[in-house]
Write a protein that holds these residues in place. Structure first.
Motif, PDB file in Angstrom:
ATOM      1  N   CYS A  63       0.808  -1.139   0.093  1.00 42.93           N
ATOM      2  CA  CYS A  63      -0.021  -0.043  -0.072  1.00 42.93           C
ATOM      3  C   CYS A  63       0.755   1.199  -0.095  1.00 42.93           C
ATOM      4  CB  CYS A  63      -0.914   0.094   1.183  1.00 42.93           C
ATOM      5  SG  CYS A  63      -1.893   1.389   1.310  1.00 42.93           S
ATOM      6  N   GLU A  64       1.954   1.268   0.670  1.00 46.72           N
ATOM      7  CA  GLU A  64       2.842   2.281   1.000  1.00 46.72           C
ATOM      8  C   GLU A  64       3.524   2.646  -0.260  1.00 46.72           C
ATOM      9  OE1 GLU A  64       7.121   3.186   2.787  1.00 46.72           O
ATOM     10  OE2 GLU A  64       5.467   2.249   4.072  1.00 46.72           O
ATOM     11  N   LYS A 102       0.915   3.906  -3.022  1.00 44.93           N
ATOM     12  CA  LYS A 102       0.646   5.522  -2.851  1.00 44.93           C
ATOM     13  C   LYS A 102       1.968   6.394  -3.052  1.00 44.93           C
ATOM     14  CE  LYS A 102      -1.602   6.450   0.994  1.00 44.93           C
ATOM     15  NZ  LYS A 102      -1.869   6.407   2.713  1.00 44.93           N
ATOM     16  N   THR A 103       3.099   5.853  -2.650  1.00 42.23           N
ATOM     17  CA  THR A 103       4.070   6.614  -2.910  1.00 42.23           C
ATOM     18  C   THR A 103       4.700   6.761  -4.338  1.00 42.23           C
ATOM     19  OG1 THR A 103       5.083   6.156  -0.875  1.00 42.23           O
ATOM     20  CG2 THR A 103       6.702   6.791  -2.073  1.00 42.23           C
ATOM     21  N   VAL A 153       0.495   6.627  -7.007  1.00 43.25           N
ATOM     22  CA  VAL A 153      -0.400   7.775  -6.753  1.00 43.25           C
ATOM     23  C   VAL A 153       0.262   9.096  -6.541  1.00 43.25           C
ATOM     24  CG1 VAL A 153      -2.217   8.526  -5.302  1.00 43.25           C
ATOM     25  CG2 VAL A 153      -2.146   5.977  -5.984  1.00 43.25           C
ATOM     26  N   ASP A 154       1.075   9.189  -5.494  1.00 35.94           N
ATOM     27  CA  ASP A 154       1.844  10.466  -5.150  1.00 35.94           C
ATOM     28  C   ASP A 154       2.417  10.849  -6.675  1.00 35.94           C
ATOM     29  OD1 ASP A 154       0.354  10.422  -2.825  1.00 35.94           O
ATOM     30  OD2 ASP A 154       2.373   9.909  -1.761  1.00 35.94           O
ATOM     31  N   TYR A 183      -7.110   3.232  -9.041  1.00 37.84           N
ATOM     32  CA  TYR A 183      -6.435   3.721  -7.838  1.00 37.84           C
ATOM     33  C   TYR A 183      -6.945   3.452  -6.518  1.00 37.84           C
ATOM     34  CZ  TYR A 183      -2.848   5.918 -10.883  1.00 37.84           C
ATOM     35  OH  TYR A 183      -1.785   6.084 -11.827  1.00 37.84           O
ATOM     36  N   GLU A 184      -8.194   4.087  -6.557  1.00 38.39           N
ATOM     37  CA  GLU A 184      -8.987   3.883  -5.151  1.00 38.39           C
ATOM     38  C   GLU A 184      -9.253   2.412  -4.527  1.00 38.39           C
ATOM     39  OE1 GLU A 184     -12.761   5.650  -2.833  1.00 38.39           O
ATOM     40  OE2 GLU A 184     -12.505   5.719  -5.127  1.00 38.39           O
ATOM     41  N   GLU A 224      -5.712   0.983  -3.692  1.00 42.28           N
ATOM     42  CA  GLU A 224      -5.445   1.390  -2.426  1.00 42.28           C
ATOM     43  C   GLU A 224      -6.275   0.775  -1.235  1.00 42.28           C
ATOM     44  OE1 GLU A 224      -4.522   5.488  -0.304  1.00 42.28           O
ATOM     45  OE2 GLU A 224      -4.465   5.577  -2.401  1.00 42.28           O
TER      46      GLU A 224
END
Length: 129
Positions: free
Chosen positions: A17-18, A21-22, A25-26, A44-45, A48
């Motif tokens: 998950c990290e 996101k990193t 997504v970010d 994405y949602e 995650e």
């Protein structure tokens, strides 16, 4: 994308998950902005959410957050994806329907409301078949 499922299946979904996101997504938001779009953005949602649920990321969240995730999983708008998106997802290791089905299963395991549990299991089954 396939690496996320390997990390998750090896028991480190919170790390997956990290990483998602990193590094996905970010980075997308940083380079393209929050208003940008891509054909894969709709995944994405749920990705995650699944990785977060499987990794215990949401365990300390208030009930309101759990209710929101249940409503998301049960929404009729969620799970209506074009065949091309499903096809690409399969080639990358997971299609979006299987991701949503697993979300339903994980939420059903956590809920204390019997009627919601039945609804989530039925929705997960519908998505998986």
């Amino acid at each position: 994308y396939p690496v996320l499922w390997i990390i998750k299946d090896r028991g480190d979904a919170s790390k997956a998950c990290e990483v998602f996101k990193t590094h996905i997504v970010d980075k997308f938001n940083e380079f393209f902005g929050k208003d940008a779009t891509t054909w894969f953005l709709v995944t994405y949602e749920p990705v995650e959410m699944l990785l977060g649920l499987a990794g215990g990321v949401y365990d300390d969240e208030p009930q309101r957050k759990w209710n929101e995730m249940e409503e998301y999983a049960l929404s009729k708008k969620v799970g209506s994806f074009k065949d091309i998106l499903e096809s690409v997802g399969v080639q990358l290791g997971r299609d979006i329907s299987s991701i949503l089905a697993e979300i339903c299963l994980l939420l059903a395991k956590k809920t204390k409301k019997e009627d919601k549990r039945i609804e989530l299991v039925n929705r997960g089954f519908q998505l998986a078949t």
